[in-house]
Design an enzyme around this catalytic site. Sequence first.
Site, PDB file in Angstrom:
ATOM      1  CG  HIS A   1       3.275   2.386   2.642  1.00 16.27           C
ATOM      2  ND1 HIS A   1       2.562   1.750   2.915  1.00 16.27           N
ATOM      3  CD2 HIS A   1       2.777   2.821   1.396  1.00 16.27           C
ATOM      4  CE1 HIS A   1       1.976   2.086   3.016  1.00 16.27           C
ATOM      5  NE2 HIS A   1       1.083   1.693   1.702  1.00 16.27           N
TER       6      HIS A   1
ATOM      7  CG  ASP B   1      -2.136   0.537   2.235  1.00 21.15           C
ATOM      8  OD1 ASP B   1      -1.229   0.144   1.325  1.00 21.15           O
ATOM      9  OD2 ASP B   1      -2.806   0.878   2.030  1.00 21.15           O
TER      10      ASP B   1
ATOM     11  CD  GLU C   1       1.021   5.527   1.411  1.00 14.32           C
ATOM     12  OE1 GLU C   1       0.033   6.760   0.463  1.00 14.32           O
ATOM     13  OE2 GLU C   1       0.966   5.313   2.248  1.00 14.32           O
ATOM     14  CD  GLU C   2      -1.533   3.916   4.694  1.00 14.91           C
ATOM     15  OE1 GLU C   2      -2.169   4.436   4.791  1.00 14.91           O
ATOM     16  OE2 GLU C   2      -1.548   1.808   4.110  1.00 14.91           O
TER      17      GLU C   2
ATOM     18  CG  ASP D   1       0.748   2.321  -1.616  1.00 11.90           C
ATOM     19  OD1 ASP D   1       0.094   1.588  -1.231  1.00 11.90           O
ATOM     20  OD2 ASP D   1       0.563   3.355  -1.318  1.00 11.90           O
TER      21      ASP D   1
ATOM     22  CG  HIS E   1      -6.140   2.259   5.230  1.00 12.59           C
ATOM     23  ND1 HIS E   1      -6.506   3.403   5.140  1.00 12.59           N
ATOM     24  CD2 HIS E   1      -5.001   2.034   4.401  1.00 12.59           C
ATOM     25  CE1 HIS E   1      -5.693   4.290   3.901  1.00 12.59           C
ATOM     26  NE2 HIS E   1      -5.131   3.237   3.889  1.00 12.59           N
TER      27      HIS E   1
END
Lengths: 462, 462
Positions: A284, A296, A330-331, A358, A429
């Site tokens: 992503h 990520d 995606e998030e 991912d 994240h």
Amino acid sequence: MRKVLIFSILLMFCTDVFSQNTPAHVFTKDSLEIRKIYDEVLKNGQGYEWLRDLCLNIGHRISGSESAEKAVFWAKNIMEGLGLDRVILQPVMVPHWERGAPEIAYVQWGKEKIPLELLALGSSPSTQGTLTAEVIEVADVEELKLLPREKVEGKIVFINMPFNKAHIHTFTCYGENYSARRFGPSEASKKGAVGCLVRSLTHAGDDFPHTGNTGFDAGVTPIPCAALGTASSLKLHDLLNSGKKVSISMVLHCQSYPEKLSYNVIGEIRGSEKPDEYIIAGGHLDSWDVGHGAHDDGAGCVQSLEMLRTFKALGYKPRHSLRAVLFMNEENGLRGALKYAEEAKKNKEVHLAAIESDAGGFTPRGFTFENNMKAGRALMSWIPLLEPYLLHRFIEGGSGADIGPLKANGPVALFGYRPDDQRYFDYHHAASDTFDKVNKRELDLGSAAITALVYLIDQHPW
Amino acid sequence: MRKVLIFSILLMFCTDVFSQNTPAHVFTKDSLEIRKIYDEVLKNGQGYEWLRDLCLNIGHRISGSESAEKAVFWAKNIMEGLGLDRVILQPVMVPHWERGAPEIAYVQWGKEKIPLELLALGSSPSTQGTLTAEVIEVADVEELKLLPREKVEGKIVFINMPFNKAHIHTFTCYGENYSARRFGPSEASKKGAVGCLVRSLTHAGDDFPHTGNTGFDAGVTPIPCAALGTASSLKLHDLLNSGKKVSISMVLHCQSYPEKLSYNVIGEIRGSEKPDEYIIAGGHLDSWDVGHGAHDDGAGCVQSLEMLRTFKALGYKPRHSLRAVLFMNEENGLRGALKYAEEAKKNKEVHLAAIESDAGGFTPRGFTFENNMKAGRALMSWIPLLEPYLLHRFIEGGSGADIGPLKANGPVALFGYRPDDQRYFDYHHAASDTFDKVNKRELDLGSAAITALVYLIDQHPW
């Protein structure tokens, strides 16, 4: 029993000690082709430099942001430079949530202001000025659900659920604690809480908060909610343990805006024999709005691009059509994934297989598989070809969020690339997910693993 | 065929996909005990904090240095705190070589001084002031050997041999390039060279020079020699490619001194059934004289200590005597290893098995085995018990320098702990091998793997 025996014989090749005895005929064209793939990626791979560019010149790129739009055209530009047969921008409407100015949070402790490190969770509303309230700590969402409403009403709920250190796989910890972030704030609001703080989902002992999306059940009032760094969580826990009442003051500026137009970015090499059957590899393109989104999922994006680059560099003519798909959103919405599956169905694009990367750009471990057991058995038969490349772990299991919606289109074989996961949630994240955390060789070994799997599927569809 | 079938059936358990079908009786006491070991290490492990202390409060510790002596008493002190049955300081004379003041090196390029990053190799003599000479580049030691003496005489030889990027295992690269550092200076001296520079043995693209030991054949005049950082090597190569003559000026202050008394540090839990048979796990306490010696080999030291701590914490009564052995002088002499084997022989200590951890504190991959094929077969039979813990790679191969001399004592089973090696040579023997490069969980998983293997050997000797 026959099946067992076949598997047993296959598995004889799984362990290096036996490889010296592997019959010569096993080292076929496939093993030579895979070696060529690894040579090309390890010697001439561009993934690391692409990732450097994405991280340092564009940076983090949450859906709806200017940098996400830049990333779309960055990816399109790279694909156009690869001499592919098609480059597609697939339009998709995405949520647009912004953090705004940095958060502020502290505990007033006598005359002292004790600062806390936090990041608003995605979808959180703002505090509309300073929110000050007493804190109540719970161990998990289950404990919260059992509390009487009067204990929670008007308070900020602090869900202090650490990762279980005893788990071998960190994704097990994430799966176990995910509910705190995803459902905690909604449950807290149902009991009348005015805010919710969730201990970061990480093994790291530092104080980087790890954000991520949350959501509120229909009819539940959204309340301000944030992830708290590990050190801040321990500090807050200690204050609460002192027996005194603890109040937190916090300011979150985050806000949701109307949806925006964005894109999945798709690069394609047309197949020579079955151009209407697709094998795709993807990651992503969006990220959270801190750090670089390096592991990520910048890593998964450049690995997917590298797959196409490598096949072009080797002059490989695939039998099926191959795609790198860089999914948007995606998030905090999965809109790109849903759109891709929807369009594939509408356009009657048969998807033979999809591989998602991912889980970071770390050293390889293997692949998961799901949704097509013939493909799973094919994967098991390829172990002798993949095992010399640090790929040892092949299990049935979830493949990835972005390729998941393809299940609705039929028995598409779904594979998840699985690197080592020990350090993934140290950065996931968080502002610490930066380019310098990625090692070139580890990233490249992942690109080559994905490319090798695409090659095997292309040559030996089940 | 029967053997093949037995292996095949054993190997059925090697791949997670089948573990859900593993018969209940396979999950024996052993699997529960190993789970307890992992729980103890992952939840209560001290290795990471010990390593922090060693790295930050003592730092690097080359044989014969004051810090090496501090490290000896640091280790003794930790062992004494574990409530062991014996703690032994085993005296051994070690070489004493000192780098002295930092090296200086540059190319005079017109009016510009172009600096080069280098570190003297262990055993190098000093330049006795500034050494200035023309440089000649060779690709490897073989090319150097073929050069006529008049091309080399009076010059500084630059061996510019990069790691081969295509190798999957970085130890393969190290094995291939090792001769440049170990034999290059001696061969250069034989041809009349006045100095020798060796490109660092690493995949890293930075400019940290990676030192290491060299040596000169009998009768060959030692010449000043140093490792050059990767970026400096590329820079020098470019200058040489310009067609102009290139001269380097360099100052090395290093010097050898008389041997010094030092110690292997040994901690022991006496066996309850066969106290005169030993199972040992070890690493080396000395390091190079830059950075922290964190991965090389602080990691192996604290993992060996953690093995003893874990057994004490679990109240485990071993059948055989268990030892952690922290060897002195692996880097530039192997004196501790030779002394340990010599004393073991003299004292008729039967060594059942020795495990060495000297490949860094990275995420686990498996174990190598050598010198006792019964032990190798036993290890293969334990795969189902070890494989859930990220241990997949079990191959016959070299175990480690420090336990190697035990081969002379009989069929001692030698095992090498093998973590992932992708990043090892990024830091190996360089100032970048610092504590922050070690991840707690990765280190702990290694400690637990070693402890589990010690447990299995103790319970099921071949």
